[in-house]
Enzyme design. Structure first.
Site, mmCIF file in Angstrom:
data_model
loop_
_atom_site.group_PDB
_atom_site.id
_atom_site.type_symbol
_atom_site.label_atom_id
_atom_site.label_comp_id
_atom_site.label_asym_id
_atom_site.label_seq_id
_atom_site.Cartn_x
_atom_site.Cartn_y
_atom_site.Cartn_z
ATOM 1 N N THR A 1 0.818 -1.213 0.000
ATOM 2 C CA THR A 1 0.000 0.000 0.000
ATOM 3 C C THR A 1 0.854 1.266 0.000
ATOM 4 O O THR A 1 2.006 1.241 0.474
ATOM 5 C CB THR A 1 -0.898 -0.008 1.262
ATOM 6 O OG1 THR A 1 -1.487 1.276 1.432
ATOM 7 C CG2 THR A 1 -0.116 -0.315 2.531
ATOM 8 N N ASP A 2 0.265 2.362 -0.462
ATOM 9 C CA ASP A 2 0.966 3.657 -0.373
ATOM 10 C C ASP A 2 1.032 4.162 1.070
ATOM 11 O O ASP A 2 1.797 5.085 1.368
ATOM 12 C CB ASP A 2 0.297 4.710 -1.279
ATOM 13 C CG ASP A 2 -1.168 4.984 -0.952
ATOM 14 O OD1 ASP A 2 -1.734 4.329 -0.049
ATOM 15 O OD2 ASP A 2 -1.761 5.869 -1.608
ATOM 16 N N GLU A 3 0.238 3.553 1.965
ATOM 17 C CA GLU A 3 0.171 4.069 3.343
ATOM 18 C C GLU A 3 1.484 3.880 4.095
ATOM 19 O O GLU A 3 1.717 4.528 5.114
ATOM 20 C CB GLU A 3 -1.001 3.426 4.092
ATOM 21 C CG GLU A 3 -2.303 3.679 3.359
ATOM 22 C CD GLU A 3 -3.564 3.333 4.122
ATOM 23 O OE1 GLU A 3 -3.536 3.318 5.360
ATOM 24 O OE2 GLU A 3 -4.580 3.081 3.461
ATOM 25 N N TYR B 1 -1.999 -0.581 10.959
ATOM 26 C CA TYR B 1 -2.093 -1.235 9.646
ATOM 27 C C TYR B 1 -0.875 -0.905 8.791
ATOM 28 O O TYR B 1 -0.174 -1.801 8.302
ATOM 29 C CB TYR B 1 -3.382 -0.803 8.923
ATOM 30 C CG TYR B 1 -3.370 -1.111 7.444
ATOM 31 C CD1 TYR B 1 -3.344 -2.430 6.991
ATOM 32 C CD2 TYR B 1 -3.358 -0.090 6.479
ATOM 33 C CE1 TYR B 1 -3.322 -2.727 5.617
ATOM 34 C CE2 TYR B 1 -3.330 -0.370 5.122
ATOM 35 C CZ TYR B 1 -3.311 -1.695 4.699
ATOM 36 O OH TYR B 1 -3.278 -1.973 3.349
ATOM 37 N N LYS C 1 2.204 -3.293 7.377
ATOM 38 C CA LYS C 1 2.492 -3.466 5.947
ATOM 39 C C LYS C 1 3.930 -3.033 5.641
ATOM 40 O O LYS C 1 4.630 -3.674 4.850
ATOM 41 C CB LYS C 1 1.506 -2.668 5.084
ATOM 42 C CG LYS C 1 0.096 -3.209 5.061
ATOM 43 C CD LYS C 1 -0.047 -4.593 4.446
ATOM 44 C CE LYS C 1 0.170 -4.617 2.957
ATOM 45 N NZ LYS C 1 -0.146 -5.982 2.388
HETATM 46 P P1 NAD Z 1 -9.390 -7.598 2.111
HETATM 47 O O1 NAD Z 1 -9.393 -7.305 3.570
HETATM 48 O O2 NAD Z 1 -10.629 -7.314 1.303
HETATM 49 O O3 NAD Z 1 -9.035 -9.134 1.860
HETATM 50 C C1 NAD Z 1 -8.020 -9.798 2.540
HETATM 51 C C2 NAD Z 1 -8.142 -11.281 2.228
HETATM 52 O O4 NAD Z 1 -7.078 -11.949 2.923
HETATM 53 C C3 NAD Z 1 -9.449 -11.900 2.720
HETATM 54 O O5 NAD Z 1 -9.966 -12.773 1.732
HETATM 55 C C4 NAD Z 1 -9.041 -12.680 3.953
HETATM 56 O O6 NAD Z 1 -9.845 -13.820 4.202
HETATM 57 C C5 NAD Z 1 -7.601 -13.059 3.619
HETATM 58 N N1 NAD Z 1 -6.774 -13.292 4.808
HETATM 59 C C6 NAD Z 1 -6.664 -12.497 5.912
HETATM 60 N N2 NAD Z 1 -5.839 -13.051 6.818
HETATM 61 C C7 NAD Z 1 -5.389 -14.215 6.266
HETATM 62 C C8 NAD Z 1 -4.496 -15.222 6.698
HETATM 63 N N3 NAD Z 1 -3.882 -15.158 7.894
HETATM 64 N N4 NAD Z 1 -4.257 -16.274 5.884
HETATM 65 C C9 NAD Z 1 -4.868 -16.357 4.665
HETATM 66 N N5 NAD Z 1 -5.739 -15.434 4.211
HETATM 67 C C10 NAD Z 1 -5.996 -14.375 4.990
HETATM 68 O O7 NAD Z 1 -8.150 -6.800 1.519
HETATM 69 P P2 NAD Z 1 -7.991 -6.063 0.120
HETATM 70 O O8 NAD Z 1 -8.554 -4.700 0.226
HETATM 71 O O9 NAD Z 1 -8.429 -6.969 -0.963
HETATM 72 O O10 NAD Z 1 -6.390 -5.900 0.070
HETATM 73 C C11 NAD Z 1 -5.575 -6.918 -0.483
HETATM 74 C C12 NAD Z 1 -4.118 -6.506 -0.358
HETATM 75 O O11 NAD Z 1 -3.903 -5.281 -1.030
HETATM 76 C C13 NAD Z 1 -3.669 -6.287 1.082
HETATM 77 O O12 NAD Z 1 -2.360 -6.795 1.225
HETATM 78 C C14 NAD Z 1 -3.696 -4.771 1.243
HETATM 79 O O13 NAD Z 1 -2.738 -4.344 2.206
HETATM 80 C C15 NAD Z 1 -3.322 -4.333 -0.159
HETATM 81 N N6 NAD Z 1 -3.838 -3.015 -0.565
HETATM 82 C C16 NAD Z 1 -5.166 -2.725 -0.418
HETATM 83 C C17 NAD Z 1 -5.635 -1.490 -0.854
HETATM 84 C C18 NAD Z 1 -7.103 -1.147 -0.770
HETATM 85 O O14 NAD Z 1 -7.480 -0.017 -1.127
HETATM 86 N N7 NAD Z 1 -7.986 -2.049 -0.370
HETATM 87 C C19 NAD Z 1 -4.755 -0.568 -1.418
HETATM 88 C C20 NAD Z 1 -3.399 -0.920 -1.544
HETATM 89 C C21 NAD Z 1 -2.966 -2.150 -1.117
HETATM 90 P P1 TYD Z 2 -10.774 3.854 4.140
HETATM 91 O O1 TYD Z 2 -11.695 3.444 3.030
HETATM 92 O O2 TYD Z 2 -10.919 3.216 5.481
HETATM 93 O O3 TYD Z 2 -9.283 3.690 3.563
HETATM 94 P P2 TYD Z 2 -7.864 4.201 4.194
HETATM 95 O O4 TYD Z 2 -8.068 4.644 5.586
HETATM 96 O O5 TYD Z 2 -7.045 2.955 4.092
HETATM 97 O O6 TYD Z 2 -7.410 5.295 3.282
HETATM 98 O O7 TYD Z 2 -10.918 5.419 4.342
HETATM 99 C C1 TYD Z 2 -10.691 6.336 3.269
HETATM 100 C C2 TYD Z 2 -10.834 7.725 3.814
HETATM 101 O O8 TYD Z 2 -12.186 7.936 4.206
HETATM 102 C C3 TYD Z 2 -10.002 7.972 5.059
HETATM 103 O O9 TYD Z 2 -9.520 9.325 5.025
HETATM 104 C C4 TYD Z 2 -10.979 7.815 6.204
HETATM 105 C C5 TYD Z 2 -12.277 8.290 5.584
HETATM 106 N N1 TYD Z 2 -13.514 7.649 6.101
HETATM 107 C C6 TYD Z 2 -14.581 8.442 6.552
HETATM 108 O O10 TYD Z 2 -14.525 9.684 6.539
HETATM 109 N N2 TYD Z 2 -15.708 7.816 7.007
HETATM 110 C C7 TYD Z 2 -15.822 6.459 7.045
HETATM 111 O O11 TYD Z 2 -16.871 5.936 7.503
HETATM 112 C C8 TYD Z 2 -14.726 5.659 6.577
HETATM 113 C C9 TYD Z 2 -14.802 4.150 6.605
HETATM 114 C C10 TYD Z 2 -13.594 6.302 6.104
#
Ligand code: NAD
Ligand code: TYD
Length: 356
Positions: free
Chosen positions: A133-135, A159, A163
């Site tokens: 992630t960019d975070e 989180y 990461k």
């Molecule tokens: P998500 O929470 O929707 O899905 C995570 C998946 O991992 C789920 O299917 C869960 O069952 C599985 N999982 C969790 N713990 C596990 C374990 N111990 N063993 C096996 N499986 C396990 O997450 P996402 O949003 O799809 O993100 C996927 C990846 O991308 C993550 O690594 C996250 O850090 C990264 N990422 C997400 C975003 C975003 O905007 N969602 C952005 C950048 C990077």
């Molecule tokens: P989120 O989707 O949780 O992603 P991340 O925190 O990983 O960027 O949140 C995106 C942005 O939206 C973040 O600045 C927090 C804000 N947010 C709200 O204002 N209200 C909400 O209910 C949620 C879930 C997020």
């Protein structure tokens, strides 16, 4: 040929698996523990498809990971599995340390074990692709330049710290052991199958239910947004052509404040499903800010464009319209997620053992 995906029942993982099976003729072994975030209903269209092999299991379980790798001998591992929600990490960081750090460590060791048995081309072309992630880069002021790959890590939430730790492990396994890794650091994704705890799906689902749309703080926090299928295509590009040991930032060139996002969603819903009670904007509610809330993320995605020719296909306008329409068309999916019924679905389709 086979690839192994971890976390392929989650939001991004399931979109990636669907995209991969549509774009290539390789088999996908999908290792997922099915936490609350894992939803096999996302992959219902693959029922009976022999190119999708689902393995329910925890990436922290070394014996299971070893056995899965030994059985399927994938040519690549794409590692999505993680605890991914910042708010949950604030309330309960333990699961994040376990899966994101210990789990990545376990997977790296198991991958190193498999890779050490390979020879010649198979060894040279093996890849461990870490999805991050960019975070990890921390928070930007309004005038700071966007994150480049050279930016130091300054994670601020449990989180992002977990990461960042996993990114460091991946880097070290390359430098110390030579494991052929690539890492992608991506901005906020949105699109189909997004669990409605994150901003965009939560706002759509709450609006349709006539519930409050909770904006943290002043709503001026900025994120860069990428349509999830564009993330899948970026991972395919980096897996195919990325240089070993490198990291690539992936972004949508879409910096938006949270308020802009919520106003856009309300306007689309006003157009596509008008509410007789009035504009959905009436539901916007300011709530207490998230502790340690990062102010701004922005991605400089020029490296992946320069080296691999990747750019997102969707603009924010096209991607958010598709996303809102998808939620309107998939009320059953939303209802199952909200009721917990998606967990029964696993038992129905994969047997009680898989759901345990
Ligand atoms: P998500 O929470 O929707 O899905 C995570 C998946 O991992 C789920 O299917 C869960 O069952 C599985 N999982 C969790 N713990 C596990 C374990 N111990 N063993 C096996 N499986 C396990 O997450 P996402 O949003 O799809 O993100 C996927 C990846 O991308 C993550 O690594 C996250 O850090 C990264 N990422 C997400 C975003 C975003 O905007 N969602 C952005 C950048 C990077
Ligand atoms: P989120 O989707 O949780 O992603 P991340 O925190 O990983 O960027 O949140 C995106 C942005 O939206 C973040 O600045 C927090 C804000 N947010 C709200 O204002 N209200 C909400 O209910 C949620 C879930 C997020």
């Amino acid at each position: 040929m086979t690839i192994l995906v971890t976390g392929g029942a989650g939001f991004i993982g399931s979109n990636f698996v669907l995209d991969w099976l549509a774009q290539s003729d390789e088999t996908v072994v999908n290792l997922d523990a099915l936490t609350y975030a894992g939803n096999l209903e996302n992959l219902a269209s693959l029922n009976g498809n022999p190119r999708h092999v689902f393995v329910k299991g925890d990436i922290c379980d070394r014996a299971l990971v070893d056995a899965t790798l030994a059985q399927h001998r994938p040519r690549a591992i794409v590692h999505f599995a993680a605890e991914s929600h910042v708010d949950r990490s604030i309330h309960g960081p333990g699961a994040f340390m376990r899966t994101n750090i210990d789990g990545t460590f376990t997977l790296l060791e198991a991958a190193r074990g498999l890779w050490s048995t390979l020879e010649g081309d198979a060894k040279a072309s093996f890849r461990f692709h870490h999805v991050s992630t960019d975070e990890v880069y921390g928070s930007l002021s309004p005038t700071d330049p966007a994150f480049a790959e050279t930016k130091g890590f300054e994670p601020n939430s449990p989180y992002s710290a977990s990461k960042a730790a996993s990114d460091h492990l991946v880097r070290a396994w390359h430098h110390t052991y030579g494991l052929p890794v690539v890492t992608t650091n991506c901005s906020n994704n949105y699109g189909p199958y997004h669990f409605p705890e994150k901003l965009i799906p939560l706002m759509i689902v709450n609006a349709l239910a006539g519930k409050a749309l909770p904006i943290y703080g002043d709503g001026q926090n900025v994120r860069d947004w990428l349509y999830v299928r564009d993330h899948a295509s970026a991972i395919r590009a980096v897996l195919a052509g990325g240089r070993v040991g490198e990291t690539y930032n992936i972004g949508g060139w879409n910096e938006k404040t949270n308020m802009e996002i919520v106003h856009t969603i309300c306007a689309l819903l006003d157009e596509l499903k008008p509410d007789p009670a009035g504009s959905y904007q009436r539901l916007i509610t300011y709530v207490k800010d998230r502790p340690g809330h990062d102010r701004r993320y922005a991605i400089d995605a020029r490296k992946v464009e320069r080296e691999l020719g990747w750019r997102p296909a969707e603009t924010f306008d096209t991607g958010i319209r598709k996303t809102v329409q998808w939620y309107l068309d998939h009320a059953g999916w939303v209802a199952n997620v909200q009721s917990g019924g998606y967990r029964d679905w696993v038992a129905k389709n994969y047997g009680e053992a898989a759901a345990a």
